[in-house]
Design a protein around this motif. Structure first.
Motif, PDB file in Angstrom:
ATOM      1  N   GLY A 188       0.822  -1.213   0.000  1.00 46.40           N
ATOM      2  CA  GLY A 188       0.000   0.000   0.000  1.00 46.40           C
ATOM      3  C   GLY A 188       0.848   1.252   0.000  1.00 46.40           C
ATOM      4  N   GLY A 189       1.938   1.240   0.777  1.00 45.00           N
ATOM      5  CA  GLY A 189       2.826   2.398   0.808  1.00 45.00           C
ATOM      6  C   GLY A 189       3.479   2.665  -0.528  1.00 45.00           C
ATOM      7  N   VAL A 190       3.962   1.616  -1.188  1.00 44.90           N
ATOM      8  CA  VAL A 190       4.585   1.779  -2.506  1.00 44.90           C
ATOM      9  C   VAL A 190       3.562   2.285  -3.526  1.00 44.90           C
ATOM     10  CG1 VAL A 190       5.685   0.540  -4.413  1.00 44.90           C
ATOM     11  CG2 VAL A 190       6.369   0.056  -2.065  1.00 44.90           C
ATOM     12  N   MET A 191       2.350   1.732  -3.479  1.00 48.30           N
ATOM     13  CA  MET A 191       1.313   2.156  -4.415  1.00 48.30           C
ATOM     14  C   MET A 191       0.961   3.628  -4.210  1.00 48.30           C
ATOM     15  SD  MET A 191      -2.587   0.695  -4.944  1.00 48.30           S
ATOM     16  CE  MET A 191      -3.225   1.547  -3.510  1.00 48.30           C
ATOM     17  N   GLY A 192       0.773   4.045  -2.944  1.00 49.25           N
ATOM     18  CA  GLY A 192       0.412   5.434  -2.677  1.00 49.25           C
ATOM     19  C   GLY A 192       1.487   6.404  -3.113  1.00 49.25           C
ATOM     20  N   ALA A 193       2.762   6.053  -2.845  1.00 47.27           N
ATOM     21  CA  ALA A 193       3.855   6.929  -3.261  1.00 47.27           C
ATOM     22  C   ALA A 193       3.950   6.989  -4.782  1.00 47.27           C
ATOM     23  CB  ALA A 193       5.176   6.424  -2.669  1.00 47.27           C
ATOM     24  N   GLY A 194       3.728   5.855  -5.444  1.00 46.39           N
ATOM     25  CA  GLY A 194       3.767   5.836  -6.906  1.00 46.39           C
ATOM     26  C   GLY A 194       2.683   6.700  -7.515  1.00 46.39           C
TER      27      GLY A 194
END
Length: 493
Positions: free
Chosen positions: A173-179
Protein backbone atom coordinates in the motif's frame (compact mmCIF):
# COMPACT_ATOMS: atom_id res chain seq x y z
CA UNK A 1 7.77 33.46 71.05
CA UNK A 2 5.81 30.14 71.14
CA UNK A 3 7.83 26.96 70.78
CA UNK A 4 6.64 23.79 69.06
CA UNK A 5 6.07 20.74 71.25
CA UNK A 6 9.02 18.37 71.49
CA UNK A 7 8.97 15.80 68.65
CA UNK A 8 6.69 17.82 66.36
CA UNK A 9 9.68 18.63 64.11
CA UNK A 10 10.21 14.91 63.50
CA UNK A 11 6.52 14.40 62.72
CA UNK A 12 6.66 17.23 60.18
CA UNK A 13 9.80 15.71 58.67
CA UNK A 14 8.09 12.29 58.41
CA UNK A 15 5.14 13.86 56.62
CA UNK A 16 7.43 15.63 54.17
CA UNK A 17 9.41 12.46 53.48
CA UNK A 18 6.17 10.55 52.96
CA UNK A 19 5.04 13.14 50.45
CA UNK A 20 8.35 12.84 48.62
CA UNK A 21 8.11 9.04 48.53
CA UNK A 22 4.57 9.31 47.15
CA UNK A 23 5.81 11.65 44.42
CA UNK A 24 8.58 9.21 43.55
CA UNK A 25 6.10 6.33 43.42
CA UNK A 26 3.78 8.34 41.17
CA UNK A 27 6.69 9.29 38.90
CA UNK A 28 7.71 5.62 38.62
CA UNK A 29 4.12 4.62 37.80
CA UNK A 30 3.82 7.31 35.14
CA UNK A 31 7.22 6.54 33.63
CA UNK A 32 6.69 2.76 33.38
CA UNK A 33 4.71 2.93 30.10
CA UNK A 34 7.52 5.05 28.64
CA UNK A 35 10.23 2.41 29.16
CA UNK A 36 9.32 0.45 26.02
CA UNK A 37 9.14 3.46 23.70
CA UNK A 38 12.37 4.78 25.23
CA UNK A 39 14.29 1.57 24.47
CA UNK A 40 12.78 1.45 20.98
CA UNK A 41 13.84 5.06 20.37
CA UNK A 42 17.36 4.23 21.51
CA UNK A 43 17.49 1.34 19.02
CA UNK A 44 16.27 3.63 16.22
CA UNK A 45 19.03 6.12 17.06
CA UNK A 46 21.62 3.32 17.04
CA UNK A 47 20.36 2.18 13.62
CA UNK A 48 20.84 5.70 12.31
CA UNK A 49 24.34 5.76 13.79
CA UNK A 50 25.17 2.46 12.04
CA UNK A 51 24.08 3.96 8.74
CA UNK A 52 26.23 7.00 9.45
CA UNK A 53 29.25 4.74 9.91
CA UNK A 54 28.70 3.12 6.51
CA UNK A 55 27.58 6.21 4.58
CA UNK A 56 28.93 9.17 6.53
CA UNK A 57 31.31 9.99 3.68
CA UNK A 58 28.52 10.21 1.08
CA UNK A 59 27.17 13.68 0.13
CA UNK A 60 23.56 12.56 0.68
CA UNK A 61 24.28 10.40 3.72
CA UNK A 62 21.50 12.08 5.74
CA UNK A 63 18.96 10.36 3.47
CA UNK A 64 20.36 6.91 4.24
CA UNK A 65 20.61 7.73 7.95
CA UNK A 66 16.96 8.82 8.04
CA UNK A 67 15.91 5.75 6.04
CA UNK A 68 17.82 3.46 8.43
CA UNK A 69 16.04 5.04 11.39
CA UNK A 70 12.64 4.55 9.77
CA UNK A 71 13.62 1.02 8.73
CA UNK A 72 14.43 0.25 12.37
CA UNK A 73 11.06 1.74 13.36
CA UNK A 74 9.37 -0.51 10.80
CA UNK A 75 11.20 -3.59 12.10
CA UNK A 76 10.14 -2.82 15.67
CA UNK A 77 6.53 -2.62 14.53
CA UNK A 78 6.83 -5.95 12.72
CA UNK A 79 8.00 -7.55 15.95
CA UNK A 80 5.14 -5.96 17.87
CA UNK A 81 2.43 -7.00 15.40
CA UNK A 82 3.29 -9.68 12.86
CA UNK A 83 5.12 -12.21 15.05
CA UNK A 84 2.05 -12.65 17.28
CA UNK A 85 0.43 -14.76 14.58
CA UNK A 86 3.05 -17.48 14.98
CA UNK A 87 3.31 -17.54 18.78
CA UNK A 88 -0.22 -16.56 19.79
CA UNK A 89 -1.82 -20.01 19.41
CA UNK A 90 0.95 -21.76 21.38
CA UNK A 91 0.67 -19.24 24.22
CA UNK A 92 -3.13 -19.33 24.19
CA UNK A 93 -3.02 -23.13 24.43
CA UNK A 94 -0.62 -22.90 27.42
CA UNK A 95 1.99 -24.92 25.54
CA UNK A 96 4.38 -21.98 25.99
CA UNK A 97 4.67 -19.22 28.56
CA UNK A 98 4.73 -15.65 27.31
CA UNK A 99 8.43 -15.34 28.18
CA UNK A 100 9.31 -18.62 26.48
CA UNK A 101 7.36 -17.67 23.37
CA UNK A 102 9.11 -14.30 23.13
CA UNK A 103 12.57 -15.84 23.49
CA UNK A 104 11.91 -18.61 20.93
CA UNK A 105 10.31 -16.19 18.47
CA UNK A 106 13.13 -13.66 18.77
CA UNK A 107 15.79 -16.32 18.17
CA UNK A 108 13.96 -18.01 15.29
CA UNK A 109 12.92 -14.77 13.59
CA UNK A 110 16.48 -13.43 13.76
CA UNK A 111 17.92 -16.74 12.54
CA UNK A 112 15.47 -16.84 9.65
CA UNK A 113 16.29 -13.27 8.63
CA UNK A 114 20.08 -13.61 8.89
CA UNK A 115 20.59 -17.21 7.73
CA UNK A 116 17.85 -17.71 5.15
CA UNK A 117 16.68 -14.18 4.34
CA UNK A 118 16.57 -13.30 0.66
CA UNK A 119 19.71 -11.96 -1.00
CA UNK A 120 17.54 -9.95 -3.38
CA UNK A 121 14.31 -8.10 -2.81
CA UNK A 122 11.92 -6.52 -5.26
CA UNK A 123 12.19 -2.80 -4.60
CA UNK A 124 8.94 -2.11 -6.43
CA UNK A 125 7.13 -4.67 -4.28
CA UNK A 126 6.34 -7.38 -6.77
CA UNK A 127 5.54 -5.10 -9.73
CA UNK A 128 2.99 -2.85 -8.00
CA UNK A 129 4.22 0.22 -9.89
CA UNK A 130 6.13 0.70 -13.14
CA UNK A 131 9.78 1.59 -12.42
CA UNK A 132 10.03 3.65 -15.61
CA UNK A 133 7.45 6.10 -14.25
CA UNK A 134 9.76 7.09 -11.39
CA UNK A 135 12.98 7.24 -13.41
CA UNK A 136 14.27 10.27 -11.51
CA UNK A 137 16.51 8.97 -8.69
CA UNK A 138 15.42 11.70 -6.28
CA UNK A 139 11.73 10.95 -6.88
CA UNK A 140 12.39 7.24 -6.46
CA UNK A 141 14.17 7.75 -3.12
CA UNK A 142 11.35 9.91 -1.74
CA UNK A 143 8.80 7.36 -2.95
CA UNK A 144 10.57 4.54 -1.11
CA UNK A 145 11.01 6.72 1.97
CA UNK A 146 7.30 7.55 1.95
CA UNK A 147 6.43 3.86 1.59
CA UNK A 148 8.68 2.98 4.54
CA UNK A 149 7.31 5.71 6.81
CA UNK A 150 3.64 5.14 5.95
CA UNK A 151 3.74 1.35 6.31
CA UNK A 152 5.51 1.67 9.67
CA UNK A 153 2.95 4.21 10.92
CA UNK A 154 0.06 2.02 9.81
CA UNK A 155 1.41 -1.14 11.48
CA UNK A 156 2.05 0.91 14.63
CA UNK A 157 -1.54 2.15 14.61
CA UNK A 158 -2.90 -1.35 14.05
CA UNK A 159 -0.84 -2.66 16.99
CA UNK A 160 -2.21 0.10 19.22
CA UNK A 161 -5.77 -0.77 18.19
CA UNK A 162 -5.06 -4.49 18.71
CA UNK A 163 -5.46 -5.71 15.13
CA UNK A 164 -2.91 -8.11 13.55
CA UNK A 165 -2.35 -6.88 9.98
CA UNK A 166 -0.19 -7.94 7.06
CA UNK A 167 3.20 -6.20 6.97
CA UNK A 168 3.60 -7.06 3.29
CA UNK A 169 0.23 -5.52 2.43
CA UNK A 170 1.22 -2.39 4.37
CA UNK A 171 4.42 -2.07 2.33
CA UNK A 172 2.51 -2.71 -0.90
CA UNK A 173 0.00 0.00 0.00
CA UNK A 174 2.83 2.40 0.81
CA UNK A 175 4.59 1.78 -2.51
CA UNK A 176 1.31 2.16 -4.41
CA UNK A 177 0.41 5.43 -2.68
CA UNK A 178 3.86 6.93 -3.26
CA UNK A 179 3.77 5.84 -6.91
CA UNK A 180 0.37 7.46 -7.45
CA UNK A 181 1.54 10.67 -5.77
CA UNK A 182 4.68 10.69 -7.92
CA UNK A 183 3.26 9.77 -11.34
CA UNK A 184 -0.52 9.38 -11.19
CA UNK A 185 -2.89 6.40 -11.18
CA UNK A 186 -1.58 5.04 -14.46
CA UNK A 187 1.66 3.99 -12.78
CA UNK A 188 -0.06 1.23 -10.77
CA UNK A 189 -0.23 -2.34 -12.04
CA UNK A 190 -3.91 -2.83 -11.24
CA UNK A 191 -3.93 -6.52 -12.17
CA UNK A 192 -1.35 -7.17 -9.42
CA UNK A 193 -3.40 -5.08 -7.00
CA UNK A 194 -6.54 -7.06 -7.83
CA UNK A 195 -4.68 -10.28 -6.99
CA UNK A 196 -3.61 -8.79 -3.66
CA UNK A 197 -7.20 -7.71 -2.96
CA UNK A 198 -8.32 -11.26 -3.71
CA UNK A 199 -5.86 -12.54 -1.11
CA UNK A 200 -7.79 -10.63 1.57
CA UNK A 201 -10.53 -13.23 1.08
CA UNK A 202 -8.47 -16.23 -0.06
CA UNK A 203 -5.96 -16.20 2.83
CA UNK A 204 -8.27 -16.25 5.87
CA UNK A 205 -10.94 -18.44 4.27
CA UNK A 206 -8.40 -21.04 3.15
CA UNK A 207 -6.60 -20.96 6.51
CA UNK A 208 -9.86 -21.23 8.45
CA UNK A 209 -11.18 -24.08 6.30
CA UNK A 210 -7.99 -26.15 6.66
CA UNK A 211 -7.83 -25.58 10.43
CA UNK A 212 -11.50 -26.52 10.86
CA UNK A 213 -11.01 -29.64 8.73
CA UNK A 214 -8.15 -30.91 10.91
CA UNK A 215 -10.05 -30.12 14.11
CA UNK A 216 -13.05 -32.08 12.80
CA UNK A 217 -10.75 -35.01 12.00
CA UNK A 218 -9.21 -34.98 15.49
CA UNK A 219 -12.63 -34.85 17.15
CA UNK A 220 -13.98 -37.71 15.02
CA UNK A 221 -10.95 -40.01 15.22
CA UNK A 222 -9.70 -39.33 18.76
CA UNK A 223 -11.92 -37.21 21.03
CA UNK A 224 -15.22 -39.00 20.39
CA UNK A 225 -13.77 -42.51 20.51
CA UNK A 226 -14.52 -44.73 23.50
CA UNK A 227 -10.84 -45.48 24.04
CA UNK A 228 -9.24 -42.08 23.46
CA UNK A 229 -5.72 -43.18 24.42
CA UNK A 230 -5.72 -46.07 21.96
CA UNK A 231 -7.02 -43.76 19.23
CA UNK A 232 -4.34 -41.21 20.13
CA UNK A 233 -1.61 -43.85 19.82
CA UNK A 234 -2.83 -44.57 16.31
CA UNK A 235 -3.47 -41.08 15.00
CA UNK A 236 -1.22 -38.65 16.89
CA UNK A 237 1.97 -40.07 15.25
CA UNK A 238 0.25 -39.70 11.89
CA UNK A 239 -0.66 -36.07 12.65
CA UNK A 240 2.86 -35.32 13.92
CA UNK A 241 4.30 -36.88 10.75
CA UNK A 242 1.96 -34.77 8.60
CA UNK A 243 3.03 -31.67 10.51
CA UNK A 244 6.74 -32.46 10.11
CA UNK A 245 6.35 -33.20 6.40
CA UNK A 246 4.34 -30.05 5.75
CA UNK A 247 6.79 -27.83 7.59
CA UNK A 248 9.76 -29.46 5.86
CA UNK A 249 8.17 -28.69 2.49
CA UNK A 250 7.22 -25.20 3.69
CA UNK A 251 10.76 -24.37 4.80
CA UNK A 252 12.30 -25.91 1.68
CA UNK A 253 9.99 -23.85 -0.51
CA UNK A 254 9.79 -20.55 1.35
CA UNK A 255 12.43 -20.39 4.06
CA UNK A 256 15.69 -21.58 2.50
CA UNK A 257 15.77 -19.65 -0.77
CA UNK A 258 19.01 -17.90 0.18
CA UNK A 259 20.80 -21.18 0.82
CA UNK A 260 19.39 -23.26 -2.06
CA UNK A 261 16.64 -22.86 -4.65
CA UNK A 262 14.06 -25.68 -4.49
CA UNK A 263 11.06 -26.10 -6.77
CA UNK A 264 7.63 -27.41 -5.74
CA UNK A 265 8.07 -31.12 -6.69
CA UNK A 266 11.38 -31.35 -4.83
CA UNK A 267 9.88 -29.59 -1.80
CA UNK A 268 7.02 -32.11 -1.72
CA UNK A 269 9.46 -35.02 -1.96
CA UNK A 270 11.48 -33.59 0.93
CA UNK A 271 8.28 -33.17 2.93
CA UNK A 272 7.20 -36.75 2.24
CA UNK A 273 10.55 -38.21 3.35
CA UNK A 274 10.68 -36.07 6.51
CA UNK A 275 7.06 -36.92 7.32
CA UNK A 276 7.64 -40.68 7.04
CA UNK A 277 10.82 -40.53 9.15
CA UNK A 278 9.05 -38.45 11.79
CA UNK A 279 6.15 -40.91 11.93
CA UNK A 280 8.53 -43.85 12.46
CA UNK A 281 10.34 -42.01 15.26
CA UNK A 282 7.29 -40.53 16.98
CA UNK A 283 5.08 -43.65 17.07
CA UNK A 284 7.03 -45.45 19.86
CA UNK A 285 7.57 -42.16 21.72
CA UNK A 286 3.84 -41.37 21.72
CA UNK A 287 3.07 -44.92 22.88
CA UNK A 288 5.56 -44.62 25.71
CA UNK A 289 4.31 -41.20 26.81
CA UNK A 290 0.67 -42.34 26.76
CA UNK A 291 1.31 -45.27 29.12
CA UNK A 292 -0.83 -44.91 32.25
CA UNK A 293 -2.78 -41.91 30.95
CA UNK A 294 -6.41 -41.51 31.97
CA UNK A 295 -9.00 -41.91 29.24
CA UNK A 296 -9.75 -38.15 29.15
CA UNK A 297 -9.51 -35.32 26.66
CA UNK A 298 -7.02 -33.52 28.89
CA UNK A 299 -4.61 -36.44 28.62
CA UNK A 300 -4.78 -36.43 24.82
CA UNK A 301 -4.13 -32.68 24.67
CA UNK A 302 -0.73 -33.06 26.35
CA UNK A 303 0.49 -35.18 23.42
CA UNK A 304 0.22 -32.14 21.11
CA UNK A 305 2.29 -29.82 23.32
CA UNK A 306 5.80 -30.41 21.95
CA UNK A 307 4.72 -30.56 18.25
CA UNK A 308 2.92 -27.26 18.77
CA UNK A 309 6.03 -25.58 20.21
CA UNK A 310 8.17 -26.86 17.32
CA UNK A 311 5.62 -25.69 14.75
CA UNK A 312 5.56 -22.18 16.28
CA UNK A 313 9.37 -22.03 16.14
CA UNK A 314 9.44 -23.17 12.51
CA UNK A 315 6.75 -20.65 11.53
CA UNK A 316 8.82 -17.90 13.13
CA UNK A 317 11.94 -19.00 11.24
CA UNK A 318 10.09 -18.99 7.91
CA UNK A 319 8.51 -15.62 8.73
CA UNK A 320 11.92 -14.13 9.46
CA UNK A 321 13.28 -15.52 6.19
CA UNK A 322 10.44 -14.07 4.10
CA UNK A 323 8.75 -11.03 5.62
CA UNK A 324 11.80 -9.25 7.00
CA UNK A 325 13.17 -8.89 3.47
CA UNK A 326 9.86 -7.41 2.32
CA UNK A 327 9.85 -4.96 5.22
CA UNK A 328 13.39 -3.67 4.68
CA UNK A 329 13.00 -3.67 0.90
CA UNK A 330 12.35 0.09 0.66
CA UNK A 331 15.39 0.73 2.89
CA UNK A 332 17.56 -1.50 0.67
CA UNK A 333 16.28 0.36 -2.39
CA UNK A 334 17.17 3.74 -0.88
CA UNK A 335 20.67 2.53 0.03
CA UNK A 336 21.18 1.17 -3.51
CA UNK A 337 19.91 4.33 -5.22
CA UNK A 338 22.02 6.58 -2.99
CA UNK A 339 25.18 4.54 -3.45
CA UNK A 340 24.96 3.99 -7.22
CA UNK A 341 22.93 7.02 -8.30
CA UNK A 342 20.19 4.86 -9.85
CA UNK A 343 17.96 1.92 -9.17
CA UNK A 344 16.99 -1.51 -10.44
CA UNK A 345 13.79 -3.47 -10.12
CA UNK A 346 15.65 -5.88 -7.82
CA UNK A 347 18.55 -5.04 -5.49
CA UNK A 348 20.69 -6.91 -3.00
CA UNK A 349 20.06 -6.37 0.69
CA UNK A 350 23.21 -5.28 2.56
CA UNK A 351 24.04 -7.35 5.64
CA UNK A 352 23.77 -4.37 7.97
CA UNK A 353 20.24 -3.69 6.69
CA UNK A 354 19.20 -7.28 7.45
CA UNK A 355 20.76 -6.98 10.91
CA UNK A 356 18.67 -3.88 11.58
CA UNK A 357 15.59 -5.79 10.50
CA UNK A 358 16.41 -8.85 12.61
CA UNK A 359 17.28 -6.93 15.78
CA UNK A 360 14.35 -4.56 15.30
CA UNK A 361 11.93 -7.48 15.22
CA UNK A 362 13.44 -8.86 18.44
CA UNK A 363 13.17 -5.50 20.22
CA UNK A 364 9.59 -5.00 19.03
CA UNK A 365 8.65 -8.48 20.16
CA UNK A 366 10.20 -8.08 23.63
CA UNK A 367 8.80 -4.60 24.22
CA UNK A 368 5.36 -4.64 22.61
CA UNK A 369 4.62 -8.19 21.39
CA UNK A 370 2.60 -9.56 24.37
CA UNK A 371 -0.46 -7.44 23.54
CA UNK A 372 -1.03 -9.01 20.10
CA UNK A 373 0.11 -12.46 21.26
CA UNK A 374 -2.69 -12.42 23.86
CA UNK A 375 -5.15 -11.15 21.26
CA UNK A 376 -4.43 -13.96 18.79
CA UNK A 377 -3.92 -16.64 21.43
CA UNK A 378 -6.80 -16.15 23.83
CA UNK A 379 -9.03 -13.16 23.12
CA UNK A 380 -10.49 -14.22 19.76
CA UNK A 381 -11.51 -17.71 20.89
CA UNK A 382 -10.34 -20.21 23.50
CA UNK A 383 -7.52 -22.45 22.28
CA UNK A 384 -6.06 -25.70 23.58
CA UNK A 385 -3.04 -27.62 22.19
CA UNK A 386 -5.16 -29.54 19.66
CA UNK A 387 -6.88 -26.43 18.30
CA UNK A 388 -3.62 -24.47 18.22
CA UNK A 389 -1.96 -27.38 16.41
CA UNK A 390 -4.67 -27.17 13.74
CA UNK A 391 -4.05 -23.43 13.35
CA UNK A 392 -0.27 -23.87 12.95
CA UNK A 393 -0.66 -26.73 10.50
CA UNK A 394 -3.21 -24.82 8.43
CA UNK A 395 -0.80 -21.89 8.08
CA UNK A 396 1.92 -24.06 6.53
CA UNK A 397 -0.45 -26.08 4.33
CA UNK A 398 -2.25 -23.00 3.01
CA UNK A 399 1.01 -21.28 2.02
CA UNK A 400 2.14 -24.40 0.14
CA UNK A 401 -1.20 -24.80 -1.68
CA UNK A 402 -1.31 -21.10 -2.53
CA UNK A 403 2.25 -21.21 -3.90
CA UNK A 404 1.35 -24.22 -6.02
CA UNK A 405 -1.72 -22.42 -7.41
CA UNK A 406 0.12 -19.12 -7.82
CA UNK A 407 -2.21 -17.28 -5.43
CA UNK A 408 -0.91 -14.32 -3.37
CA UNK A 409 -1.61 -14.94 0.32
CA UNK A 410 -0.71 -13.31 3.62
CA UNK A 411 0.74 -15.44 6.42
CA UNK A 412 -0.89 -13.05 8.91
CA UNK A 413 -4.34 -13.50 7.38
CA UNK A 414 -3.88 -17.28 7.19
CA UNK A 415 -2.90 -17.68 10.84
CA UNK A 416 -5.64 -15.43 12.20
CA UNK A 417 -8.11 -16.99 9.74
CA UNK A 418 -7.16 -20.38 11.18
CA UNK A 419 -8.03 -19.14 14.69
CA UNK A 420 -11.38 -17.86 13.42
CA UNK A 421 -11.98 -21.13 11.56
CA UNK A 422 -11.41 -23.19 14.70
CA UNK A 423 -13.73 -20.94 16.72
CA UNK A 424 -16.55 -20.87 14.18
CA UNK A 425 -16.30 -24.63 13.68
CA UNK A 426 -16.68 -25.13 17.42
CA UNK A 427 -19.79 -22.92 17.42
CA UNK A 428 -21.33 -24.86 14.55
CA UNK A 429 -20.38 -28.20 16.07
CA UNK A 430 -21.86 -27.29 19.47
CA UNK A 431 -25.16 -26.23 17.90
CA UNK A 432 -25.27 -29.46 15.92
CA UNK A 433 -24.65 -31.64 19.00
CA UNK A 434 -27.30 -29.82 21.01
CA UNK A 435 -29.84 -30.40 18.26
CA UNK A 436 -28.94 -34.09 18.06
CA UNK A 437 -29.25 -34.50 21.81
CA UNK A 438 -32.57 -32.65 21.77
CA UNK A 439 -33.86 -34.84 18.95
CA UNK A 440 -32.99 -38.03 20.88
CA UNK A 441 -34.58 -36.87 24.14
CA UNK A 442 -37.59 -35.27 22.47
CA UNK A 443 -36.74 -31.87 23.95
CA UNK A 444 -36.13 -29.93 20.77
CA UNK A 445 -36.82 -26.28 21.45
CA UNK A 446 -35.87 -22.91 20.06
CA UNK A 447 -32.87 -21.41 21.84
CA UNK A 448 -33.49 -17.84 22.96
CA UNK A 449 -31.51 -15.10 21.23
CA UNK A 450 -29.77 -14.11 24.49
CA UNK A 451 -28.72 -17.71 25.12
CA UNK A 452 -27.41 -18.06 21.56
CA UNK A 453 -25.36 -14.90 22.02
CA UNK A 454 -23.94 -16.22 25.30
CA UNK A 455 -22.86 -19.43 23.59
CA UNK A 456 -20.84 -17.67 20.88
CA UNK A 457 -17.28 -18.97 20.99
CA UNK A 458 -15.73 -16.24 18.80
CA UNK A 459 -15.70 -12.66 20.03
CA UNK A 460 -17.54 -10.70 17.37
CA UNK A 461 -16.02 -7.36 18.39
CA UNK A 462 -12.48 -8.63 17.77
CA UNK A 463 -13.61 -10.31 14.55
CA UNK A 464 -15.02 -7.07 13.14
CA UNK A 465 -12.02 -4.99 14.25
CA UNK A 466 -9.52 -7.33 12.63
CA UNK A 467 -11.45 -7.75 9.38
CA UNK A 468 -11.92 -3.97 9.09
CA UNK A 469 -8.17 -3.46 9.61
CA UNK A 470 -7.41 -6.04 6.89
CA UNK A 471 -9.73 -4.37 4.38
CA UNK A 472 -8.39 -0.85 4.86
CA UNK A 473 -4.68 -1.72 5.24
CA UNK A 474 -3.70 -1.14 1.59
CA UNK A 475 -5.79 2.03 1.00
CA UNK A 476 -4.85 3.50 4.41
CA UNK A 477 -1.14 2.88 3.88
CA UNK A 478 -1.46 4.25 0.34
CA UNK A 479 -3.14 7.45 1.55
CA UNK A 480 -0.54 7.95 4.27
CA UNK A 481 2.24 7.33 1.77
CA UNK A 482 0.86 9.83 -0.71
CA UNK A 483 0.71 12.51 1.99
CA UNK A 484 4.23 11.75 3.22
CA UNK A 485 5.62 11.77 -0.34
CA UNK A 486 4.00 15.13 -1.03
CA UNK A 487 5.47 16.54 2.18
CA UNK A 488 8.96 15.19 1.46
CA UNK A 489 8.95 16.33 -2.15
CA UNK A 490 7.60 19.77 -1.30
CA UNK A 491 9.47 20.75 1.84
CA UNK A 492 12.72 18.81 1.83
CA UNK A 493 13.86 19.83 -1.67
Amino acid sequence: MATEPQGSQWKTLDKDLNRISQVELAATYVARPLVGPGIALAFIVVAGAVAAVFFGHQPSSFVVIAAAAFGAYMAVNIGANDVANNMGPAVGANALTMGGAIVIAALCESAGALLAGGDVVSTISKGIIDPASVADTRIFIWAMMAALISSALWVNLATWVGAPVSTTHSVVGGVMGAGIAAAGFGVVNWSSMSMIAASWVISPVLGGAVAAMFLAFIKARIIYQDDKIAAARTWVPVLVGVMAGVFAAYLALKGLKKIVSIDMPMALIIGLVVGLVTYVISAPLIRQKSEGMENRNRSVKTLFGLPLVLSAALLSFAHGANDVANAVGPLAAIVHATEFGGFDDKVSIPTWVMIIGAFGISFGLFLFGPKLIRMVGSQITKLNPMRAYCVALSAAITVIVASWLGLPVSSTHIAVGGVFGVGFYREWHMERRLRRIGAKTGEVKRIAKEERRRRKLVRRSHFMTIVAAWVITVPAAALLSGIVFWALNSFVN
